[in-house]
Write a protein that holds these residues in place. Sequence first.
Motif, PDB file in Angstrom:
ATOM      1  N   ILE A  28     -23.893 -62.453  29.219  1.00 24.74           N
ATOM      2  CA  ILE A  28     -22.764 -63.225  29.553  1.00 24.74           C
ATOM      3  C   ILE A  28     -23.281 -64.178  30.909  1.00 24.74           C
ATOM      4  O   ILE A  28     -23.715 -63.360  31.833  1.00 24.74           O
ATOM      5  N   LEU A  29     -23.526 -65.354  30.750  1.00 23.22           N
ATOM      6  CA  LEU A  29     -23.887 -66.206  32.174  1.00 23.22           C
ATOM      7  C   LEU A  29     -22.475 -66.223  33.035  1.00 23.22           C
ATOM      8  O   LEU A  29     -22.858 -66.195  34.105  1.00 23.22           O
ATOM      9  N   SER A  30     -21.335 -66.676  32.340  1.00 24.46           N
ATOM     10  CA  SER A  30     -20.229 -66.926  32.942  1.00 24.46           C
ATOM     11  C   SER A  30     -18.939 -66.767  32.113  1.00 24.46           C
ATOM     12  O   SER A  30     -19.057 -66.976  30.693  1.00 24.46           O
ATOM     13  N   THR A  31     -17.575 -66.198  32.493  1.00 20.22           N
ATOM     14  CA  THR A  31     -16.792 -66.274  31.581  1.00 20.22           C
ATOM     15  C   THR A  31     -15.732 -67.523  31.710  1.00 20.22           C
ATOM     16  O   THR A  31     -15.487 -67.824  33.103  1.00 20.22           O
ATOM     17  N   CYS A  32     -15.402 -67.857  30.762  1.00 21.70           N
ATOM     18  CA  CYS A  32     -14.509 -68.963  30.816  1.00 21.70           C
ATOM     19  C   CYS A  32     -12.819 -68.591  30.531  1.00 21.70           C
ATOM     20  O   CYS A  32     -12.035 -69.117  31.146  1.00 21.70           O
ATOM     21  N   GLY A  33     -12.756 -67.205  30.283  1.00 21.68           N
ATOM     22  CA  GLY A  33     -11.551 -66.654  30.072  1.00 21.68           C
ATOM     23  C   GLY A  33     -11.638 -65.246  29.063  1.00 21.68           C
ATOM     24  O   GLY A  33     -12.641 -65.558  28.389  1.00 21.68           O
ATOM     25  N   MET A  34     -10.779 -64.710  29.321  1.00 22.46           N
ATOM     26  CA  MET A  34     -10.433 -63.506  28.332  1.00 22.46           C
ATOM     27  C   MET A  34      -9.060 -63.217  28.102  1.00 22.46           C
ATOM     28  O   MET A  34      -8.284 -63.661  28.825  1.00 22.46           O
ATOM     29  N   GLY A  35      -8.844 -62.572  26.804  1.00 18.24           N
ATOM     30  CA  GLY A  35      -7.476 -62.472  26.302  1.00 18.24           C
ATOM     31  C   GLY A  35      -7.336 -61.428  25.253  1.00 18.24           C
ATOM     32  O   GLY A  35      -8.409 -60.717  24.843  1.00 18.24           O
ATOM     33  N   TRP A  36      -6.037 -61.112  24.959  1.00 20.56           N
ATOM     34  CA  TRP A  36      -5.834 -60.156  23.931  1.00 20.56           C
ATOM     35  C   TRP A  36      -4.962 -60.905  22.970  1.00 20.56           C
ATOM     36  O   TRP A  36      -4.064 -61.814  23.243  1.00 20.56           O
ATOM     37  N   TYR A  37      -5.245 -60.742  21.636  1.00 20.10           N
ATOM     38  CA  TYR A  37      -4.629 -61.101  20.508  1.00 20.10           C
ATOM     39  C   TYR A  37      -4.057 -59.917  19.673  1.00 20.10           C
ATOM     40  O   TYR A  37      -4.504 -58.920  19.843  1.00 20.10           O
ATOM     41  N   ARG A  38      -3.339 -60.163  18.737  1.00 13.57           N
ATOM     42  CA  ARG A  38      -2.846 -58.973  17.944  1.00 13.57           C
ATOM     43  C   ARG A  38      -2.671 -59.655  16.554  1.00 13.57           C
ATOM     44  O   ARG A  38      -2.093 -60.796  16.239  1.00 13.57           O
ATOM     45  N   GLU A  44      -0.297 -63.494  10.583  1.00 10.74           N
ATOM     46  CA  GLU A  44      -1.663 -64.099  11.225  1.00 10.74           C
ATOM     47  C   GLU A  44      -1.771 -63.501  12.720  1.00 10.74           C
ATOM     48  O   GLU A  44      -0.862 -63.113  13.273  1.00 10.74           O
ATOM     49  N   ARG A  45      -3.069 -63.620  13.128  1.00 13.19           N
ATOM     50  CA  ARG A  45      -3.337 -63.195  14.595  1.00 13.19           C
ATOM     51  C   ARG A  45      -2.611 -64.168  15.477  1.00 13.19           C
ATOM     52  O   ARG A  45      -2.555 -65.349  15.375  1.00 13.19           O
ATOM     53  N   GLU A  46      -2.067 -63.486  16.523  1.00 19.01           N
ATOM     54  CA  GLU A  46      -1.266 -64.216  17.527  1.00 19.01           C
ATOM     55  C   GLU A  46      -1.583 -63.825  19.008  1.00 19.01           C
ATOM     56  O   GLU A  46      -2.082 -62.710  19.219  1.00 19.01           O
ATOM     57  N   LEU A  47      -1.398 -64.823  19.635  1.00 17.84           N
ATOM     58  CA  LEU A  47      -1.851 -64.599  21.188  1.00 17.84           C
ATOM     59  C   LEU A  47      -0.779 -63.842  21.823  1.00 17.84           C
ATOM     60  O   LEU A  47       0.298 -63.523  21.528  1.00 17.84           O
ATOM     61  N   VAL A  48      -1.465 -62.617  22.528  1.00 23.05           N
ATOM     62  CA  VAL A  48      -0.373 -61.770  23.296  1.00 23.05           C
ATOM     63  C   VAL A  48      -0.785 -62.340  24.759  1.00 23.05           C
ATOM     64  O   VAL A  48       0.420 -62.468  25.297  1.00 23.05           O
ATOM     65  N   ALA A  49      -1.625 -62.330  25.332  1.00 27.20           N
ATOM     66  CA  ALA A  49      -2.076 -62.592  26.765  1.00 27.20           C
ATOM     67  C   ALA A  49      -3.343 -63.261  26.971  1.00 27.20           C
ATOM     68  O   ALA A  49      -4.172 -62.759  26.147  1.00 27.20           O
ATOM     69  N   PHE A  50      -3.530 -64.143  27.996  1.00 25.34           N
ATOM     70  CA  PHE A  50      -4.890 -64.705  28.281  1.00 25.34           C
ATOM     71  C   PHE A  50      -4.973 -65.112  29.576  1.00 25.34           C
ATOM     72  O   PHE A  50      -3.752 -65.551  30.186  1.00 25.34           O
ATOM     73  N   ILE A  51      -6.091 -64.731  30.275  1.00 25.22           N
ATOM     74  CA  ILE A  51      -6.372 -65.074  31.615  1.00 25.22           C
ATOM     75  C   ILE A  51      -7.556 -66.034  31.699  1.00 25.22           C
ATOM     76  O   ILE A  51      -8.625 -65.808  31.373  1.00 25.22           O
ATOM     77  N   SER A  52      -7.423 -67.184  32.351  1.00 31.59           N
ATOM     78  CA  SER A  52      -8.341 -68.123  32.374  1.00 31.59           C
ATOM     79  C   SER A  52      -9.384 -67.606  33.661  1.00 31.59           C
ATOM     80  O   SER A  52      -8.980 -66.939  34.493  1.00 31.59           O
ATOM     81  N   SER A  53     -10.546 -68.486  33.789  1.00 30.47           N
ATOM     82  CA  SER A  53     -11.348 -68.156  34.985  1.00 30.47           C
ATOM     83  C   SER A  53     -10.738 -68.542  36.148  1.00 30.47           C
ATOM     84  O   SER A  53     -11.095 -67.767  37.230  1.00 30.47           O
TER      85      SER A  53
END
Length: 121
Positions: A28-38, A44-53
């Motif tokens: 990984i050079l750099s992270t644009c964001g990370m998150g959780w889906y369920r 369908e897969r849905e967004l739980v939470a996301f945090i941007s850079s």
Amino acid sequence: QVQVAESGGGSVQAGGSLKLSCTASGGILSTCGMGWYRQAPGKERELVAFISSDGTTNYGDSVKGRFTISEDIVKNILYLQMNSLKTEDTAVYYCVSISRTPGRQGCSSYWGQGTQVTVSS
């Protein structure tokens, strides 16, 4: 190659709490964001939470006020604190790392295998 691994899933009674962890490593050079889906069975897969850079967080409507996403930048670990769990939170929870990696333009998504969360009444 980027590897994403979740941990912390399990079974809990309604009203209880769980804390999930996620690590992303490898090229990984750099992270644009990370998150959780369920994804629950038959849904369908849905967004739980996301945090941007830049630290901006977004939550799915069904978890707002109950779940909190956070990260330990030093240790490069993503967390999801889940409180006041409901039976409808039962699902496989996936971590995603959106990262810049060598040989690829822009940000790419890398998914973990998922961790099961089961909430019983």
